[in-house]
Design an enzyme around this catalytic site. Structure first.
Site, PDB file in Angstrom:
ATOM      1  N   LYS A 195      -4.410  21.082 -13.649  1.00 11.66           N
ATOM      2  CA  LYS A 195      -5.427  20.431 -14.256  1.00 11.66           C
ATOM      3  C   LYS A 195      -6.092  19.387 -13.165  1.00 11.66           C
ATOM      4  O   LYS A 195      -7.085  19.112 -12.956  1.00 11.66           O
ATOM      5  CB  LYS A 195      -4.668  19.571 -15.440  1.00 11.66           C
ATOM      6  CG  LYS A 195      -4.591  20.632 -16.350  1.00 11.66           C
ATOM      7  CD  LYS A 195      -3.548  19.885 -17.609  1.00 11.66           C
ATOM      8  CE  LYS A 195      -3.326  20.996 -18.745  1.00 11.66           C
ATOM      9  NZ  LYS A 195      -2.306  20.548 -19.850  1.00 11.66           N
TER      10      LYS A 195
ATOM     11  N   ASP B 189      -7.270  15.940 -25.237  1.00 14.60           N
ATOM     12  CA  ASP B 189      -6.681  17.176 -25.669  1.00 14.60           C
ATOM     13  C   ASP B 189      -6.859  17.351 -27.223  1.00 14.60           C
ATOM     14  O   ASP B 189      -6.797  18.529 -27.942  1.00 14.60           O
ATOM     15  CB  ASP B 189      -5.326  17.048 -25.689  1.00 14.60           C
ATOM     16  CG  ASP B 189      -4.455  17.904 -24.642  1.00 14.60           C
ATOM     17  OD1 ASP B 189      -5.148  18.737 -24.193  1.00 14.60           O
ATOM     18  OD2 ASP B 189      -3.326  17.604 -24.425  1.00 14.60           O
TER      19      ASP B 189
ATOM     20  N   GLN C 157       1.337  15.691 -20.987  1.00 14.48           N
ATOM     21  CA  GLN C 157       1.626  16.898 -21.057  1.00 14.48           C
ATOM     22  C   GLN C 157       2.824  17.090 -21.870  1.00 14.48           C
ATOM     23  O   GLN C 157       3.721  16.476 -21.920  1.00 14.48           O
ATOM     24  CB  GLN C 157       2.002  17.210 -19.615  1.00 14.48           C
ATOM     25  CG  GLN C 157       2.562  19.073 -19.523  1.00 14.48           C
ATOM     26  CD  GLN C 157       1.315  19.657 -19.551  1.00 14.48           C
ATOM     27  OE1 GLN C 157       0.086  19.472 -19.185  1.00 14.48           O
ATOM     28  NE2 GLN C 157       1.600  20.781 -20.492  1.00 14.48           N
TER      29      GLN C 157
END
Ligand code: NDP
Length: 283
Positions: free
Chosen positions: A53, A120, A97
């Protein structure tokens, strides 16, 4: 006739180029989109995802911060870090994460991220926005799958879309996006009786179960678009999807391979969401 193989790598590059133009336009105004990725603990797979990422951000010239916290980090310390990033003007997107260590409540963590920086798309406000047809930040994997369908010219409106799997990160948001595009949507789960009855009727079949090769060619309608979200590691170390690619590609009209299908789109859409967050914050 064999299916058209959907080349996720090439499409991801095209989509990244489109979003790079938008990022460059912001940079020309003195705004560099910034993403903060927080990882708690030492999970090796998570470390790889986070590294990828950060790398994708660098490729597009985005600012990124990689925050590493030890596995024994207290929940309060993680929440404090999120609060700090929520008010940091260099950061437009924040991602924690998952999974986080068991002593941390992941719902509390996701709710602590500002909905305006929730790239997200997991904050309840953004889930609600998607459910009510006002999408702001869609979860990256199903968002990437939708873009693949669109880029390949797969008809969606009026078609029967069947989503196998109902997770919050893939199945449910995928179903909502297909509904938003006027598909008639069916969601199947592990409790569905006679799964093949539904999959054989699907014009668009999206599979996100984590069960290696569970959908075989005989379960697919001829000409259907098959999107395989699954990533499974076989005993020989190779990766495969939730769809049996060899038999499915003889029946489907379009199909994503694993690897090289949906996977490359996930990080691309994260970068896209970060640029979108910066655009929204500065318009
Ligand atoms: P989850 O385990 O959270 O959800 C799996 C879903 O599949 C559940 O809803 C479950 O039903 C359903 N399911 C399981 N077995 C069956 C079955 N036999 N028939 C019908 N439905 C079934 O998984 P995720 O959604 O997080 O991930 C799914 C897959 O996608 C995994 O392989 C994962 O690695 C991959 N993935 C890939 C990403 C990418 O970047 N390409 C990103 C995220 C995930 P029930 O609810 O009834 O238990």
């Amino acid at each position: 006739m064999a299916a058209q193989i959907i080349d996720g790598k090439t499409i991801a590059q095209q989509v990244r180029a489109e979003w790079k133009e938008r990022a460059d336009a912001l940079k020309a105004r003195g705004i560099t989109p910034g993403l903060a990725v927080i990882i708690v603990g030492e999970d090796p797979a998570s470390k790889v995802y986070v590294a990828n990422k950060v790398k994708a951000c660098a490729e597009l010239g985005l600012h990124s911060e990689h925050v590493v916290m030890s596995a024994d980090t207290a929940e309060a310390a993680l929440l404090a870090k999120i609060a700090e990033l929520n008010s940091d003007s260099k950061i437009h997107g924040i991602l924690v994460q998952l999974p986080v260590p068991k002593h941390i409540n992941s719902s509390k963590v996701l709710e602590a991220i500002s909905p305006d920086k929730d790239v997200d798309g997991f904050h309840p406000m953004n889930v609600g926005a998607l459910a009510t047809g006002n999408m702001r930040f869609a979860p990256c994997t199903p968002y990437g799958a939708m873009i693949l369908l669109e880029k390949c010219g797969v008809p969606i409106e009026g078609k029967h879309a069947v989503v196998v799997g109902r997770s919050n990160i893939v199945g449910k948001p995928m179903a909502l996006m297909l509904l938003q595009h006027n598909a008639t949507v069916t969601i199947c789960t592990s409790k569905t009786v006679d799964l093949a009855k539904y999959t054989r009727d699907a014009d668009i079949l999206v599979v996100a179960t984590g069960k290696a090769r569970m959908i075989t060619g005989d379960m697919i309608k001829p000409g259907a678009a098959v999107i395989d979200v699954g990533i499974n590691r076989l005993p020989d170390g190779k990766l495969c999807g939730d769809v049996d690619f060899d038999s499915a590609k003889e029946v489907a009209g379009w199909i994503t391979p694993v690897p090289g299908g949906v996977g490359p789109m996930t990080i691309t859409m994260l970068v896209a969401n970060t640029v979108r967050a910066a655009e929204r914050a500065t318009r």
